[in-house]
Motif scaffolding. Structure first.
Motif, short mmCIF file in Angstrom:
data_model
loop_
_atom_site.label_atom_id
_atom_site.label_comp_id
_atom_site.label_asym_id
_atom_site.label_seq_id
_atom_site.Cartn_x
_atom_site.Cartn_y
_atom_site.Cartn_z
N LYS A 1 -13.04 -32.96 -102.20
CA LYS A 1 -14.18 -34.04 -102.41
C LYS A 1 -15.16 -33.83 -100.92
N LEU A 2 -15.72 -32.38 -101.12
CA LEU A 2 -16.88 -32.07 -100.35
C LEU A 2 -18.02 -32.16 -100.64
N ARG A 3 -19.07 -32.68 -99.92
CA ARG A 3 -20.54 -32.44 -100.11
C ARG A 3 -21.24 -31.54 -99.15
N ILE A 4 -21.88 -30.55 -99.79
CA ILE A 4 -22.54 -29.67 -99.08
C ILE A 4 -23.85 -29.55 -99.14
N GLY A 5 -24.55 -29.39 -97.90
CA GLY A 5 -26.21 -29.44 -97.88
C GLY A 5 -26.41 -28.22 -97.04
N MET A 6 -27.71 -28.00 -97.37
CA MET A 6 -27.98 -26.64 -96.58
C MET A 6 -29.75 -26.59 -96.28
N ALA A 7 -29.95 -26.09 -95.23
CA ALA A 7 -31.43 -26.03 -94.98
C ALA A 7 -31.73 -24.73 -93.93
N HIS A 8 -32.71 -24.07 -93.95
CA HIS A 8 -33.02 -23.04 -93.07
C HIS A 8 -34.44 -23.04 -92.35
N TYR A 9 -34.36 -22.51 -91.37
CA TYR A 9 -35.56 -22.66 -90.39
C TYR A 9 -35.98 -21.74 -89.17
#
Length: 1470
Positions: free
Chosen positions: A979-987
């Motif tokens: 029951k994982l939730r994954i988010g992502m951003a790059h900068y």
């Protein structure tokens, strides 16, 4: 004469000794106070003095007559009392030597013999000296103006001592540096006074170079001539005295030899460690004089005068009476006929010296006897005559020479015949000055080697990137024209050294009959290449081509380029190397000897002495070879044209009558295989990327061409295919394209270079699998013909080549991996086994791999065909979730079913598969991590955000590796049940959201989204800004965060460099909100990762981006432990705690807490991390540990608004620079943002300066914080040269700290100036600062670099000084400045006089010292606290002391508001 009594004070014994008549008349005191102690000594001496007999009464002493050489002896006898009282000395400089004689005479003793004076024989005392002497003086910068005056004084004194009125001397003089200035010729002045007056007027040049060689040639051509006063024709000694202070910048040795050969004696006088220079110049060791310093020149007088005196006493060298030879140079036979008999009749002992080819009849006409004839190989051997000549004069037989080479008698008069081309490197690697030395070297070489009788033809070209012809072999018919043309060659100065191109040029343009080559007449063909560096192209192959055309190559080089010269030269004897360009002249003898041997060789033309040979490669028509050859033994065959050089030994052996030597370098197939046709399908896959380069790609194609040429015979049933690649793949030809070898190798030669950036070896392998190894394109895999791929690469693949190679090998193709450079790991990943790996360190070394590859390929095609079903059963291989029923349907048996965790684990199947084939059970894997049994089926719960550095520091190629790393990490960690939730951003400079936590509900969608993330490529790495972004945008309920459900919150930051902004504070803020931070990095950024990570166990670092994959296990294990922790908000095992800062309502805390012990108070929220140990201690039943490290503001200060007028004055000069100025503005922006809260009554002003001052905004310009920090961000860089800090301080005093511009000084509000500078002021900043401080303004001085003294001059006290070593370190000063400013605004107003002492200069030392001690104690305490905290890995947050201290400065709690003031401090400023 009276006695001198000398009295002195201090260390002046030598001065007193020089003055006093004798030691008893010296009295010295150490100090003037000690003079009184000398009374007794002086009185006693004086008393003795007056009692002595008077020296002028004639009672005891008689007058003496003292005269220098040439004094009138009649007058001396008239002066003296007797003959014994006449004393003569050689010259007045010898006067001090009289002392002992005089004392001996007074005491009645005879004159003692002098042992230190030189005496000319009696008959020489009055003899006039005759000589022509030229002084040549170094006037370069190496000497210097002051030392040049000492040199002139030295020469002045030398002439003054040596030149008497009776002497018949002629003196000339010149001084030099880069060029030469004549001072006066030999016939300019007729007397000594005029000469020494002219010497005194010589002026300093002061140029950089010391061209002693040029200067010597100048005086040879201009001073030592009859027209300018030289009396050489009258046999008057000719002398040059060279005085120099350094090594010559040009060839002084050769110039000196030329002058000495013309009969001039050279005296070499020098200063410093230049013995070798002086030895090269001087006629002999006795004419060398050297001083260690210019002050020591005067000590050389005696040595030089004695030697000169001997010089001019010699019997004239041309009289023939007893003396050494005078060198005559006869230009024609009439001179010999005329002067030879005259000299001998004048009793001159004449010696005839001739070079090879000299007319021996004429030599005998010159010489007194047969024994007086000396022959040398060439004029460069002239110095070697010296010993023979001296031996002859002394009556000894000629000593045997052991150093000279002698051509046979029948060769002495033989004209040399050869066609010689000079090919000269004229690249930037040589340089303009060195190129002149190279031309001079060639000029001298030709001048020495080429005589009038020789039948030489000379050509020349010079090159760098391309080639410039200078003159062809048929351009000039005589030596003078040739050497004149050589002297005119000009420097190119291009970057590349294309020696290969240049050699091919001379082959095509110089060594041709049309351009003068006489190769058809069997005249020796010679190329002399002179280079200063390694070739940029393939010089070795070009040289082999030229040598194969019968041209002998001489390779002459400078520097560490032995390998280059060996590749070029015909043999080791034709290699000559100097370590520097100045050393080229030392190679003359070696080259001349070898060239001399070259042109003496018997011509290798057909029919003379040697029979024609028939040389052929395999397939050559043997009938024709026998027609060419004289006999069967003269037929030579070799494997292929690349083996042509190997013919050499056989050819020599044949000429000497020996049988052919056996070749030991070729590989041999077993006898039974010799006629067996080879069968295989072979594809060549060639790296054509920028990493290889165009020139090296040609070498690769040549390597493959030769490999196929050697391996593929007419009888073989081979099929060859080829493709080349970089970013993408280009097919060259498929396996069924060509049916014979000639067509294949012709097609190989036509392959062209791509030159793209990436090396996508994985893509290329998949391409050949899908397009080449197919039946439609000629593969015979269905017939069990061996399938072979030979990959040749020059670098690590940009994509996953290992997996692609495994896929191809799984399809039965054998892979040979051939590479260049340090890429063993890449080759090991590609190759089928270690025996199919071949590696060269350079592209030139590829040819050395031929034998290894050919042998392995030969074994390959001999193997028994591995057709399906013969020995091996199918296997069923599946990842988790694969249908096991289908796997069993595929597999032959249960044991043939292999399962692995996920497709990234596919390579691990290899060992199991091999073990299965060998009958062993599956080996246990030791590299995988295993969760405990009770956890295996437990679903993981977490909210995980990946934050990825996408800056230029990472780069586009490495960013793809980062994405691949994250893709694999998620693929391994995230199972369907989780029951994982994954988010992502790059900068980079700013942040790009990829997807939020609630964007995707399953793993496949997540990893698909990860794969689509694109590179930013911006310059800055604003990790702090990025962390604040994910805090405000990702870890929120609206975007899918389940923090309210106590689900673990995790941020994994992956970065490739140090942050450009304050990442540490941002990370502390996020961790304070309950998010665990994993910091993953590449490179030497441990400190950055430590600042970010929650603790040491959540730090992972790789040295390169390729090493990221090795971090998988560590990260996965730590993440796995993370998920297993008991949720901290469930209340199952832990009771609620009441945690409050100072001022918190304790009643409410007790209402929150389970018990009194569960109430924890901290001074302020920045101290929250310190609760950790107490909390743990509470849970374990231990009492709270006492905290000793915190400082506390008084309770009544917590909610007090700050009041102050603060002006920022910022250095914007070139010394700071544009990029650093941005860092300064960012520093001020953050400082104001941290210090200025909504409740504060601050006024802020700003100006920036360099040469002059620019106002940014006054104190009354903006009424709120947001407007202020917005204005700060808009300040622009000036970039002027000067740093007028004093002017700038006076400007803000007159314009900012005024009531009209918003200053509240009349209301006793603290007035503060913060100066930020990057260098020492160009004007008087100290006085300006004192003036401002005298007006009640407190100055904070913040600086970067070694400018402590500048900052101390500006600041109000030591506590208001802050300094960083670099502009990047400014952010580390925040805490210090904020604390001091906080104290500043808490002080009682400066105009009330209630409690405070005056500030600035009037403040007592004790008070300032107390402040400094208290500041030091606070900082020391914090340092100790930081060291203790860093010791505990579980409390990584506590090492981030900046956040705690920052919060303390504004650590009040806003009652009645939804959150504390500390919460405000953490939120992102919008």
């Amino acid at each position: 004469m009276g006695q001198n009594l000398c009295v002195g004070v201090g260390d002046i014994e030598d001065e007193l000794d020089n003055l006093a008549s004798e030691s008893s008349t010296v009295a010295r005191a150490s100090t003037f106070d000690g003079l009184s102690e000398l009374n007794k000594q002086i009185l006693e001496t004086l008393d003795d003095e007056v009692k002595r007999g008077k020296l002028c009464t004639g009672v005891q002493e008689a007058p003496k007559g003292v005269g220098a050489a040439g004094a009138d002896t009649t007058q001396l006898h008239q002066i003296a009392t007797s003959t014994e009282d006449v004393i003569q000395i050689p010259s007045f400089p010898r006067l001090p030597g009289i002392d002992d004689k005089f004392i001996a005479r007074l005491s009645g003793d005879p004159f003692p013999e002098s042992t230190i004076e030189y005496h000319r024989p009696d008959n020489d005392l009055h003899k006039a000296k005759e000589a022509d002497i030229v002084f040549l003086v170094d006037s370069s910068l190496n000497v210097g103006k002051d030392n040049f005056k000492k040199v002139i004084e030295f020469i002045y004194n030398l002439v003054d001592l040596f030149y008497t009125e009776r002497d018949k001397l002629r003196i000339g003089m010149a001084h030099y540096a880069t060029d030469v200035t004549n001072d006066f010729y030999l016939n300019a002045y007729a007397n000594r006074d005029d000469v020494i007056s002219a010497i005194a007027k010589v002026e300093y040049k002061g140029e950089r170079r010391i061209n002693t060689g040029t200067a010597i040639r100048y005086v040879q051509d201009n001073h030592f001539t009859t027209a300018r006063g030289s009396r050489k024709d009258e046999c008057i000694p000719q002398v040059l005295l060279v005085l120099t202070g350094g090594h010559s910048s040009d060839d002084s040795k050769t110039a000196a030899l030329g002058l000495k050969a013309n009969g001039v004696r050279i005296y070499a006088v020098g200063v410093g460690d230049i013995e070798d220079e002086l030895d090269n110049l001087a006629s002999e060791s006795s004419t060398v004089a050297r001083a260690s310093t210019f002050d020591g020149l005067s000590e050389l007088n005696e040595q030089i005068l004695e030697t000169l005196d001997d010089e001019v006493k010699r019997v004239k060298l041309c009289t023939g009476v007893q003396e050494a030879p005078k060198v005559f140079s006869f230009s024609n036979s009439s001179d010999v006929s005329l002067y030879g008999p005259v000299l001998k009749s004048s009793r001159v002992n004449c010696t005839g010296v001739g070079a090879a080819g000299a007319d021996t009849t004429q030599l005998h006409q010159i010489a007194t006897s047969t024994e007086d004839v000396i022959q040398i190989p060439s004029f460069p051997r002239l110095p070697g005559v010296d010993d023979k000549f001296i031996a002859r004069l002394s009556g000894d037989p000629f000593p045997e020479s052991t150093t000279e080479y002698h051509r046979p008698d029948n060769d002495l008069h033989k004209a040399k015949e050869a066609d010689i081309v000079f090919l000269v490197d004229s690249s930037l690697n040589v340089g303009k000055d060195n190129f002149k030395k190279v031309i001079e070297f060639i000029y001298n070489l030709v001048d020495l080697f080429y005589t009038e009788r020789d039948k030489l033809r000379i050509g020349m070209a010079h090159y760098a990137t391309d080639v410039t012809n200078d003159f062809y072999l048929n351009a000039y018919a005589n030596r003078d024209d040739v050497i004149s043309a050589i002297a005119k060659v000009e420097y190119k100065g291009e970057r590349r050294i294309n020696t290969g191109t240049a050699i091919r040029y001379v082959q095509d343009n110089h060594f041709t009959t049309a351009r003068g080559s006489r190769k058809d007449e069997c005249i020796p063909q010679v190329l002399l290449v002179l280079t200063g560096g390694h070739s940029s192209d393939d010089s070795k192959t070009a040289a082999l081509g030229l040598k194969a055309n019968g041209v002998r190559i001489y390779a002459v080089g400078v520097g560490d380029i032995e390998d280059e010269l060996d590749n070029l030269a015909s043999e080791s004897s034709t290699v000559a190397r100097a370590s520097t360009f100045d050393g080229l002249s030392e190679l003359n003898e070696q080259i001349l000897e070898t060239l001399d041997d070259e042109v003496k060789r018997v011509k290798l033309c057909p029919g003379v002495q040697e029979a024609p040979k028939g040389v052929g490669a395999p397939g050559a028509d043997t009938t024709q070879l026998h027609q060419i050859a004289t006999s069967t033994e003269d037929v030579i065959q070799f494997p292929s044209f690349p083996r042509l050089p190997g013919v050499d030994d056989k050819f020599i052996a044949r000429l000497s009558g020996d049988p052919f030597p056996e070749s030991t370098t070729e590989y041999h197939r077993p006898d039974n295989d010799l006629h067996k046709a080879k069968e295989a399908d072979i594809v060549f896959l060639v790296d054509s990327s920028l990493n290889v380069g165009k020139d090296n790609f040609k070498k690769v194609i040549e390597f493959i061409y030769n490999l196929v040429d050697l391996f593929y015979t007419e009888r073989d049933k081979l099929r060859i295919g080829m493709a080349h690649y970089a970013t993408d793949v280009t097919n060259d030809f498929y396996l069924n394209a060509y049916a014979n070898r000639d067509d294949v190798i012709s097609a190989i030669a036509k392959v062209e270079y791509k030159g793209e950036r990436r090396i996508n070896t994985g893509t290329a392998i998949r391409y050949v699998q899908d397009n080449h190894f197919t039946t439609a394109r000629g593969s015979r895999k269905d017939e069990c013909i061996p399938q072979v791929l030979l990959v040749l690469t020059g670098g690590h693949s940009s994509d996953d080549s290992k997996t692609a190679a495994l896929g191809l090998k799984a399809n039965g193709v054998r892979i040979y991996a051939v590479g260049v450079g340090d890429i063993e790991d890449e080759l090991d990943n590609l190759a089928s086994e270690s025996s199919t790996v071949a590696r060269a360190s350079t592209f030139d070394g590829l040819s050395e791999l031929n034998e290894q590859i050919l042998e392995t390929l030969d074994d390959e095609v001999k193997r028994v065909k591995l057709c399906p079903g013969v020995q091996e059963a199918p296997k069923g291989v599946g990842a988790p979730g694969a249908d096991t029923t289908q796997l069993h349907q595929i597999a032959t048996s249960t044991e043939d079913v292999i399962q692995f965790p996920s497709f990234p684990r596919l390579p691990g199947v290899d060992d199991k598969f091999i073990a299965r084939l060998s009958g062993d059970p599956f080996p246990e894997s030791t590299t995988e991590y295993h969760r405990p049994d009770n956890d295996l089926h437990k679903a993981k719960e977490a909210d995980i955000v990946f934050l990825v550095d996408s800056s230029l520091n990472v780069g586009k190629d490495n960013f793809k590796k980062v994405i691949e790393f994250i893709y694999n990490l998620v693929d391994l960690f995230y199972t369907e049940r989780d029951k994982l939730r994954i988010g992502m951003a790059h900068y980079a400079t700013d942040v790009t959201n990829d997807f939020y936590l609630n964007a995707y509900a399953n793993r496949d969608d997540v990893i698909s989204a990860i794969a689509k993330v694109e590179y930013k490529g911006e310059r800055r790495i604003n990790t702090g800004a990025a962390i604040r972004y994910v805090q405000d945008n990702h870890f929120t309920t609206a975007r899918g965060s389940r923090k309210d459900e106590c689900i673990p919150q995790v941020l994994l930051v992956l970065t490739g460099g140090h942050s450009s902004d304050d990442s540490k504070t941002a990370a502390l803020g996020l961790k304070a909100n309950g998010v665990r931070i994993y910091a993953v990095g590449v490179g030497d950024i441990e400190d950055e990762l430590d600042n970010l990570a929650s603790e040491s166990s959540t730090v992972a670092r790789a040295s390169t981006f390729d090493g990221l994959s090795e971090l998988n296990e560590q990260i996965l294990e730590t993440l796995d432990d993370e998920m297993k922790r008991v949720k901290l908000c469930t209340g199952v095992q832990e009771a609620p705690k009441g945690v409050g800062a100072a001022g918190a309502d304790t009643t409410q805390l007790h209402q929150i807490a389970t018990s009194t012990e569960d109430v924890i108070q901290v001074p302020s929220f920045p101290r929250l991390p310190g609760v950790d140990d107490k909390f743990i201690a509470r849970l374990s039943g231990d009492p709270f540990p006492e905290s000793t490290t915190e400082y506390h503001r008084p309770d009544n200060d917590l909610h007090k608004a700050k009041e102050a007028d603060i002006v920022f004055l910022v250095d914007s000069s070139l010394n700071v620079g544009k990029d650093n100025f941005k860092k300064v503005i960012e520093f001020i922006y953050n400082l104001v943002d941290l210090f200025y809260t909504e409740r504060d009554k601050l006024r802020i002003g700003m100006a920036h300066y360099a040469t002059d001052v620019t106002n940014d905004f006054y104190l009354n310009a903006y009424a709120n914080r947001d407007d202020v920090i917005s204005a700060i961000a808009k300040v622009e860089y000036k970039g002027e040269r000067r740093i007028n800090t004093g002017t700038a301080i006076r400007y803000v005093q007159g314009n900012h700290f005024t009531t009209a511009r918003g200053s509240r000084k009349d209301e006793c509000i603290p007035q503060v100036l913060l100066v930020l500078t990057g260098g020492h002021s160009s004007d008087d900043s100290k006085t300006a600062a004192l003036g401002l401080k005298a007006n009640g303004v407190r100055i904070y001085a913040v600086g970067v670099g070694d400018i402590e003294d500048e900052l101390d001059n500006l600041a109000s006290e030591s506590s208001t000084v802050a300094r960083a070593s670099t502009f990047d370190g400014l952010s580390e000063l925040n805490e210090q400045i904020l604390e001091t400013l906080d104290d500043e605004v808490k002080r009682v107003k400066l105009c009330t006089g209630v409690q405070e002492a005056p500030k600035g200069e009037g403040r007592s030392r004790e008070e300032r010292g107390g402040d400094e001690r208290r500041g030091d104690e606070r900082r020391g305490e914090k340092t100790r606290r930081g060291e203790e905290t860093r010791g505990d890995g579980r409390r990584g947050e506590e090492s981030r002391g900046e956040e705690r201290r920052r919060e303390e400065r504004r650590g009040e709690e806003t009652r009645g508001e939804g959150r504390s003031r500390e919460d405000v401090m953490f939120r992102k400023r919008k």
